[in-house]
Scaffold this motif. Structure first.
Motif, short mmCIF file in Angstrom:
data_model
loop_
_atom_site.label_atom_id
_atom_site.label_comp_id
_atom_site.label_asym_id
_atom_site.label_seq_id
_atom_site.Cartn_x
_atom_site.Cartn_y
_atom_site.Cartn_z
N ASP A 1 -5.61 11.60 1.21
CA ASP A 1 -6.68 12.60 1.34
C ASP A 1 -6.04 13.99 1.12
OD1 ASP A 1 -8.45 14.50 2.38
OD2 ASP A 1 -9.26 13.10 3.86
N PRO B 1 -7.25 11.36 8.08
CA PRO B 1 -7.49 11.12 6.66
C PRO B 1 -8.78 10.34 6.44
CG PRO B 1 -5.84 9.59 7.50
CD PRO B 1 -6.18 10.50 8.64
N ARG B 2 -9.52 10.70 5.38
CA ARG B 2 -10.75 9.94 5.06
C ARG B 2 -10.41 8.74 4.19
NH1 ARG B 2 -13.41 14.95 2.25
NH2 ARG B 2 -11.21 15.04 1.70
N TYR B 3 -9.32 8.86 3.45
CA TYR B 3 -8.88 7.77 2.56
C TYR B 3 -7.41 8.02 2.25
CZ TYR B 3 -10.43 11.61 -0.45
OH TYR B 3 -10.64 12.86 -0.99
N ASP B 4 -6.75 7.08 1.55
CA ASP B 4 -5.33 7.23 1.22
C ASP B 4 -5.11 8.53 0.45
OD1 ASP B 4 -4.74 4.82 2.36
OD2 ASP B 4 -4.11 3.84 0.50
N SER C 1 -3.04 8.42 5.60
CA SER C 1 -3.83 7.23 5.29
C SER C 1 -4.48 6.59 6.53
CB SER C 1 -2.88 6.26 4.62
OG SER C 1 -3.26 4.99 4.87
N PRO C 2 -5.74 6.17 6.40
CA PRO C 2 -6.42 5.55 7.56
C PRO C 2 -5.73 4.28 8.05
CG PRO C 2 -8.01 6.09 5.83
CD PRO C 2 -6.65 6.34 5.26
N TRP C 3 -5.10 3.51 7.14
CA TRP C 3 -4.48 2.27 7.62
C TRP C 3 -3.26 2.56 8.49
CZ3 TRP C 3 0.48 1.21 6.00
CH2 TRP C 3 0.91 1.76 4.78
N ARG D 1 0.83 -1.22 0.00
CA ARG D 1 0.00 0.00 0.00
C ARG D 1 0.86 1.26 0.00
NH1 ARG D 1 -5.18 -0.35 3.42
NH2 ARG D 1 -5.81 -2.49 3.27
#
Ligand code: AKG
Length: 275
Positions: A247, A242-245, A60-62, A36
């Motif tokens: 963001d 972050p809402r997504y990678d 990133s959320p992850w 990722r």
């Protein structure tokens, strides 16, 4: 699985200034993190060392999930108590056959924390060892004096300012060798660094900088993420999440923060206590 340290492990950390080691995620999960990360690098068309510093987790959320990994937080709780904040994180990636290095330094010289109740968790996405430029520490250095740092701005140094403690006796260094998915911890005052990667693959790790909620910033009001327990002190504003990678909102926040940190002006203001 619990990550809490045993009383003997806590005593050893207090004496040596580092801890080796626990597994936070599986080998497969660590490879997925690498995949990722490399997909984000492809999409940004840049190496993660360029910007994923200081607050890498906001991209990133992850990465936020990794910062909240329960095994990691159990281990950190054993050292800092139940109320834990994450005030920063940095990707440290070394290309294969690369002479880029991290000079000997103490994070406490730059982090602006009071008191210095802070530990770094270094989570391996790839193997990290003596032959590929793995992290090394000077045992017991956290108990000594604050060491003087020269700012070399050496482009081969992965640290923004090339901050360097001169004259370290390398023969005293301990390598914190890890397999993918494992993590080590070191105290914010422990001198640490790493050499070049002369292997045929990248060496990648994500460093998380945790503090107890009772720790204040000496560099003015900053942001952090509460990751466990409660924050009765309110010394830190909230990190944007972050809402997504990648963001764009949090990526802008990160870019601004990173350029401010690198700027000599900010550094001088920080030194004179104006920030
Ligand atoms: O990954 C490295 O080689 C250095 C890491 C480091 O300086 C840190 O985790 O604070």
């Amino acid at each position: 699985m619990s990550g809490y340290l045993t009383p003997d492990e806590v005593t050893a950390f207090q004496r040596d200034g580092y801890f080796m080691k626990r597994r936070a995620i599986s080998t497969a999960h660590a490879s997925d993190c690498r995949r990722r990360l490399e997909a984000m690098e492809d999409s940004l068309q840049e190496d993660c060392n360029k910007r994923m510093k200081i607050k890498a987790h906001v991209v990133s959320p992850w990465m936020v999930d990794l910062a909240r990994n329960p095994v990691i937080l159990d281990a950190v709780e054993s050292l800092l108590g139940p109320n834990i904040m994450l005030f920063g994180s940095s990707m440290f990636a070394k290309a294969a056959q690369s002479d880029r290095f991290v000079s000997w330094h103490q994070d406490s010289a730059y982090y602006g924390l009071k008191p210095n109740d802070s530990v770094t968790v270094w989570l391996a996405f790839t193997p990290s060892n003596k032959s590929n430029g793995g992290l090394r520490v000077l045992p017991g250095s956290h108990l000594g004096d604050d060491l003087e740092h020269d700012e070399t701005y050496d482009p081969k140094n992965l640290l923004a300012k090339g901050q360097t403690i001169r004259g370290v006796d390398d023969s005293q260094a301990e390598y914190l060798e890890l397999e993918p998915g494992e993590f080590s911890m070191h105290h914010v005052r422990t001198a640490h660094g790493s050499l070049g990667n002369f292997s045929d693959d990248r060496r990648i790790g994500l460093a998380f900088f945790y503090i107890g909620a009772h720790v204040d910033s000496t560099l003015g009001r900053r942001t952090a993420l509460r990751v466990r327990g409660e924050d009765k002190f309110n010394y830190w504003d909230d990190d944007p999440l972050p809402r997504y990678d990648l963001d764009p909102i949090t990526l802008d926040f990160l870019t601004n923060m990173w350029s401010r940190y690198q700027s000599k002006e900010v550094q001088q203001a920080a030194k004179s206590g104006k920030l």
